[in-house]
Design a protein around this motif. Structure first.
Motif, mmCIF file in Angstrom:
data_model
loop_
_atom_site.group_PDB
_atom_site.id
_atom_site.type_symbol
_atom_site.label_atom_id
_atom_site.label_comp_id
_atom_site.label_asym_id
_atom_site.label_seq_id
_atom_site.Cartn_x
_atom_site.Cartn_y
_atom_site.Cartn_z
ATOM 1 N N GLN A 1 31.388 2.844 -25.386
ATOM 2 C CA GLN A 1 30.788 1.535 -25.641
ATOM 3 C C GLN A 1 30.356 1.383 -27.096
ATOM 4 N N ARG A 2 30.132 2.483 -27.798
ATOM 5 C CA ARG A 2 29.834 2.428 -29.233
ATOM 6 C C ARG A 2 31.111 2.354 -30.071
ATOM 7 N N MET A 3 32.178 2.931 -29.565
ATOM 8 C CA MET A 3 33.447 2.931 -30.305
ATOM 9 C C MET A 3 34.073 1.541 -30.357
ATOM 10 N N GLY A 4 33.790 0.710 -29.370
ATOM 11 C CA GLY A 4 34.483 -0.564 -29.246
ATOM 12 C C GLY A 4 35.720 -0.374 -28.400
ATOM 13 N N GLN A 5 36.653 0.417 -28.889
ATOM 14 C CA GLN A 5 37.801 0.890 -28.106
ATOM 15 C C GLN A 5 37.981 2.365 -28.446
ATOM 16 N N ARG A 6 38.355 3.149 -27.467
ATOM 17 C CA ARG A 6 38.341 4.602 -27.655
ATOM 18 C C ARG A 6 39.328 5.115 -28.701
ATOM 19 N N ILE A 7 40.325 4.310 -29.037
ATOM 20 C CA ILE A 7 41.303 4.735 -30.030
ATOM 21 C C ILE A 7 40.758 4.641 -31.461
ATOM 22 N N VAL A 8 39.759 3.807 -31.658
ATOM 23 C CA VAL A 8 39.319 3.435 -33.007
ATOM 24 C C VAL A 8 38.929 4.615 -33.897
ATOM 25 N N PRO A 9 38.049 5.538 -33.470
ATOM 26 C CA PRO A 9 37.644 6.606 -34.394
ATOM 27 C C PRO A 9 38.725 7.642 -34.679
ATOM 28 N N TYR A 10 39.857 7.547 -33.997
ATOM 29 C CA TYR A 10 40.919 8.530 -34.179
ATOM 30 C C TYR A 10 42.125 7.983 -34.943
ATOM 31 N N ILE A 11 42.330 6.665 -34.890
ATOM 32 C CA ILE A 11 43.534 6.093 -35.500
ATOM 33 C C ILE A 11 43.290 5.583 -36.915
ATOM 34 N N CYS A 12 42.039 5.331 -37.267
ATOM 35 C CA CYS A 12 41.738 4.801 -38.610
ATOM 36 C C CYS A 12 41.975 5.867 -39.679
ATOM 37 N N GLN A 13 42.205 5.407 -40.905
ATOM 38 C CA GLN A 13 42.361 6.338 -42.028
ATOM 39 C C GLN A 13 41.021 6.919 -42.465
ATOM 40 N N HIS A 14 39.979 6.091 -42.396
ATOM 41 C CA HIS A 14 38.637 6.527 -42.811
ATOM 42 C C HIS A 14 37.633 6.057 -41.765
ATOM 43 N N LEU A 15 36.831 6.990 -41.277
ATOM 44 C CA LEU A 15 35.832 6.668 -40.259
ATOM 45 C C LEU A 15 34.450 6.599 -40.895
ATOM 46 N N VAL A 16 33.755 5.494 -40.634
ATOM 47 C CA VAL A 16 32.382 5.306 -41.131
ATOM 48 C C VAL A 16 31.478 5.126 -39.915
ATOM 49 N N VAL A 17 30.403 5.899 -39.865
ATOM 50 C CA VAL A 17 29.485 5.861 -38.735
ATOM 51 C C VAL A 17 28.071 5.545 -39.228
ATOM 52 N N VAL A 18 27.422 4.629 -38.528
ATOM 53 C CA VAL A 18 26.041 4.260 -38.834
ATOM 54 C C VAL A 18 25.142 4.881 -37.774
ATOM 55 N N ILE A 19 24.092 5.575 -38.208
ATOM 56 C CA ILE A 19 23.166 6.202 -37.270
ATOM 57 C C ILE A 19 21.720 5.974 -37.734
ATOM 58 N N PRO A 20 20.874 5.363 -36.909
ATOM 59 C CA PRO A 20 19.460 5.258 -37.253
ATOM 60 C C PRO A 20 18.842 6.650 -37.354
ATOM 61 N N ALA A 21 17.984 6.862 -38.327
ATOM 62 C CA ALA A 21 17.415 8.187 -38.579
ATOM 63 C C ALA A 21 16.700 8.748 -37.357
ATOM 64 N N GLU A 22 16.067 7.862 -36.573
ATOM 65 C CA GLU A 22 15.300 8.357 -35.425
ATOM 66 C C GLU A 22 16.186 8.877 -34.295
ATOM 67 N N ARG A 23 17.500 8.662 -34.393
ATOM 68 C CA ARG A 23 18.411 9.157 -33.358
ATOM 69 C C ARG A 23 19.028 10.508 -33.724
#
Length: 202
Positions: free
Chosen positions: A120-142
């Motif tokens: 549900q965070r990926m949007g679609q499960r293929i996304v973090p694996y098929i892109c050339q560059h992966l950018v992830v946002v994470i709140p510090a408290e997590r």
């Protein structure tokens, strides 16, 4: 009663006695500065980590570090004014030309630099694996200190497909030479949002 039903009934009757789970408190992280630890570990495994105060800074850093003339998609509504908003309804085969994907992580682990990405965070499960560059946002408290603490949080959730991802895709199997982008993203960048920043959950 069929053979199958009889076997299952016998298995059910012969369960071992329940025993208490072991005490895992010894594996609790002692380091209070988890953001610094995470950033150092993540950089050490080939990623780039930035501490940011808001989405305006994220937009600036993406424009500074990536080719914005290429296709950039995001699951975050806070970035959809400048990047293509990822839709669950799009055919996943159409993501083959994605240069940068920007998604949010559920949590991150300081001791190994990984982020936990449920579907549900990926949007679609293929996304973090098929892109050339992966950018992830994470709140510090997590960010949690250890993998044991991450699993304690994950165990309380309801997930289908999910994965830990730590750094860009890489291999050193051939002649012990490190190759980045072997079977996935060439690079991985994490933006750690300061604790006073609230993500839109729409």
């Amino acid at each position: 009663m069929s053979t199958r039903e009889r076997i299952l009934a016998d298995v059910l009757k012969n369960q071992p006695s329940a025993s208490p789970l072991p005490d895992m408190s010894a594996f609790t992280g002692k380091n209070q500065n988890v953001v610094q630890t995470y950033s150092e570990v993540f950089t050490g495994i080939g990623g780039k980590a930035f501490r940011v105060k808001g989405f305006a800074e994220i937009k600036h850093l993406i424009a500074e570090n990536f080719d914005t003339s290429q296709r950039i998609i995001t699951s975050l509504p806070e970035l959809s004014d400048v990047f293509e908003r990822l839709s669950m309804d799009i055919d996943p085969h159409t993501f083959d030309d994605v240069e940068v994907a920007v998604i949010e992580a559920e949590l991150a682990v300081a001791e190994n630099g990984a982020v936990w990405l449920p579907e549900q965070r990926m949007g679609q499960r293929i996304v973090p694996y098929i892109c050339q560059h992966l950018v992830v946002v994470i709140p510090a408290e997590r960010i949690v200190p250890t993998l044991h603490e991450a699993y304690a949080k994950i165990g309380a959730g309801d997930y289908g497909f999910a994965a830990f991802i730590g750094g860009p895709s890489k291999t050193a199997d051939i002649e012990q030479a490190l190759v980045l982008g072997a079977h996935g993203p060439i690079s991985m960048t994490v933006f750690v949002l300061e604790q006073d920043t609230i993500l839109n959950t729409d």
